[in-house]
Write an enzyme that holds these catalytic residues in place. Structure first.
Site, mmCIF file in Angstrom:
data_model
loop_
_atom_site.group_PDB
_atom_site.id
_atom_site.type_symbol
_atom_site.label_atom_id
_atom_site.label_comp_id
_atom_site.label_asym_id
_atom_site.label_seq_id
_atom_site.Cartn_x
_atom_site.Cartn_y
_atom_site.Cartn_z
ATOM 1 N N GLY A 119 0.801 -1.229 0.000
ATOM 2 C CA GLY A 119 0.000 0.000 0.000
ATOM 3 C C GLY A 119 0.828 1.272 0.000
ATOM 4 O O GLY A 119 0.351 2.322 0.405
ATOM 5 N N ASN A 174 1.753 3.011 -2.574
ATOM 6 C CA ASN A 174 1.110 3.967 -3.487
ATOM 7 C C ASN A 174 -0.155 4.543 -2.875
ATOM 8 O O ASN A 174 -0.445 5.725 -3.039
ATOM 9 C CB ASN A 174 0.826 3.312 -4.843
ATOM 10 N N MET A 215 -4.012 -6.848 -6.775
ATOM 11 C CA MET A 215 -3.550 -7.986 -7.561
ATOM 12 C C MET A 215 -4.665 -9.000 -7.805
ATOM 13 O O MET A 215 -4.651 -10.108 -7.267
ATOM 14 C CB MET A 215 -2.347 -8.638 -6.864
ATOM 15 N N ILE A 217 -7.391 -10.474 -11.048
ATOM 16 C CA ILE A 217 -7.892 -10.422 -12.419
ATOM 17 C C ILE A 217 -9.366 -10.060 -12.318
ATOM 18 O O ILE A 217 -10.115 -10.675 -11.550
ATOM 19 C CB ILE A 217 -7.693 -11.780 -13.116
ATOM 20 N N LEU A 218 -9.771 -9.044 -13.073
ATOM 21 C CA LEU A 218 -11.141 -8.536 -12.940
ATOM 22 C C LEU A 218 -12.027 -9.048 -14.065
ATOM 23 O O LEU A 218 -11.576 -9.205 -15.200
ATOM 24 C CB LEU A 218 -11.102 -7.006 -12.954
ATOM 25 N N ASN A 263 -5.463 1.816 -13.574
ATOM 26 C CA ASN A 263 -4.535 0.880 -12.928
ATOM 27 C C ASN A 263 -3.101 1.351 -13.126
ATOM 28 O O ASN A 263 -2.756 1.879 -14.180
ATOM 29 C CB ASN A 263 -4.704 -0.514 -13.553
ATOM 30 N N HIS A 283 0.755 0.207 -13.524
ATOM 31 C CA HIS A 283 1.484 -1.000 -13.919
ATOM 32 C C HIS A 283 2.982 -0.682 -14.017
ATOM 33 O O HIS A 283 3.356 0.314 -14.638
ATOM 34 C CB HIS A 283 0.964 -1.513 -15.268
ATOM 35 N N SER A 285 3.371 2.621 -16.311
ATOM 36 C CA SER A 285 2.204 3.090 -17.065
ATOM 37 C C SER A 285 1.006 3.230 -16.135
ATOM 38 O O SER A 285 0.861 2.461 -15.186
ATOM 39 C CB SER A 285 1.812 2.068 -18.147
ATOM 40 N N ASP A 327 -4.229 -5.677 -18.126
ATOM 41 C CA ASP A 327 -3.203 -4.675 -18.453
ATOM 42 C C ASP A 327 -3.289 -4.206 -19.913
ATOM 43 O O ASP A 327 -2.285 -3.786 -20.490
ATOM 44 C CB ASP A 327 -1.791 -5.219 -18.154
HETATM 45 C C1 GAR Z 1 3.292 -1.336 -7.568
HETATM 46 O O1 GAR Z 1 4.640 -1.382 -7.949
HETATM 47 C C2 GAR Z 1 2.391 -1.492 -8.795
HETATM 48 O O2 GAR Z 1 2.967 -0.979 -9.950
HETATM 49 C C3 GAR Z 1 2.263 -2.999 -8.870
HETATM 50 O O3 GAR Z 1 2.142 -3.402 -7.550
HETATM 51 C C4 GAR Z 1 2.931 -2.566 -6.720
HETATM 52 C C5 GAR Z 1 2.145 -2.197 -5.488
HETATM 53 O O4 GAR Z 1 2.972 -1.641 -4.524
HETATM 54 N N1 GAR Z 1 1.130 -3.376 -9.667
HETATM 55 C C6 GAR Z 1 1.147 -4.408 -10.519
HETATM 56 O O5 GAR Z 1 2.094 -5.137 -10.668
HETATM 57 C C7 GAR Z 1 -0.158 -4.608 -11.290
HETATM 58 N N2 GAR Z 1 0.024 -5.558 -12.336
HETATM 59 P P1 GAR Z 1 2.337 -0.928 -3.245
HETATM 60 O O6 GAR Z 1 1.335 -1.899 -2.637
HETATM 61 O O7 GAR Z 1 3.482 -0.691 -2.314
HETATM 62 O O8 GAR Z 1 1.683 0.346 -3.694
#
Ligand code: GAR
Length: 188
Positions: free
Chosen positions: A12, A14, A91, A93-94, A106, A108, A135, A144
């Site tokens: 979490g 982000n 994480m 699949i929707l 999203n 990525h 992205s 994606d």
């Molecule tokens: C992030 O790096 C995001 O880009 C990735 O999960 C991480 C979450 O980190 N997302 C994917 O890989 C989606 N396919 P966080 O929980 O510390 O924000």
């Protein structure tokens, strides 16, 4: 004030970064929803701002199908009436139950359309690509695969390690995701 709901599954970082940069001056984070009861990102939401950030846990393990889970998730999200939903490390699949009812973006960790899927960082690091990057895209039925909204990239250095590569990706994520949310909400 525009309202957003954020979905996440793990650390979490982000989620917390968006709250720190945008809440409550740019937009209101009305709820953070996770599919994992032990998601680390749940920690600290109570003290994140003057008013606590509301969180909900909707575990996927108790549902018999992806559609059944997405039906409940959609209901929960809609109860908060958000202007936008942000997937930040969610994480799952929707199914079309989600994608046809929820306007979502999203994050990525690769330069789409390259390196889709859950191992994007490892794959882009291990590839012959000269650049790494990230992205933000609209969520569609294709994993994606929705329209790309914004990207940031960097040149791989000669002595790049997976650790340094990952760190650069994370730094870019903390800039690009809040910027993109702001642009979408206020059509900048
Ligand atoms: C992030 O790096 C995001 O880009 C990735 O999960 C991480 C979450 O980190 N997302 C994917 O890989 C989606 N396919 P966080 O929980 O510390 O924000």
């Amino acid at each position: 004030m525009k309202k957003i709901v954020i979905l996440f599954s793990g650390e979490g970082k982000n989620l917390h970064n968006i709250i720190e940069k945008l809440h409550p001056n740019v937009c209101e984070v009305v709820c953070a929803i996770t599919n994992k009861a032990d998601a680390k990102g749940l920690n600290g939401l109570q003290t994140k701002s003057l008013q606590a950030i509301k969180s909900e846990v909707l575990e996927h393990t108790s549902f018999s199908s992806r559609e059944a889970y997405d039906t409940e998730l959609v209901k929960l999200i809609q109860s908060y009436e958000p202007d936008l939903v942000v997937l930040a490390g969610f994480m799952r699949i929707l199914t079309s139950v989600f994608t046809q009812n929820i306007k979502a973006i999203n994050l990525h960790p690769a330069l789409l359309p390259k390196h889709k899927g859950a191992k994007a960082i490892e794959e882009s690091f291990g590839s012959s690509d000269t650049m790494g990057g990230i992205s933000v895209h609209w969520v569609s039925e294709e994993l994606d695969g929705g329209e790309v909204i914004s990207q940031k990239s960097f040149l791989k250095s000669e002595d790049e390690t997976l650790e340094s590569f990952t760190r650069k990706i994370k730094e870019l994520e903390y800039e690009l995701l809040p910027e993109t949310i702001t642009k979408i909400l206020y059509k900048l």
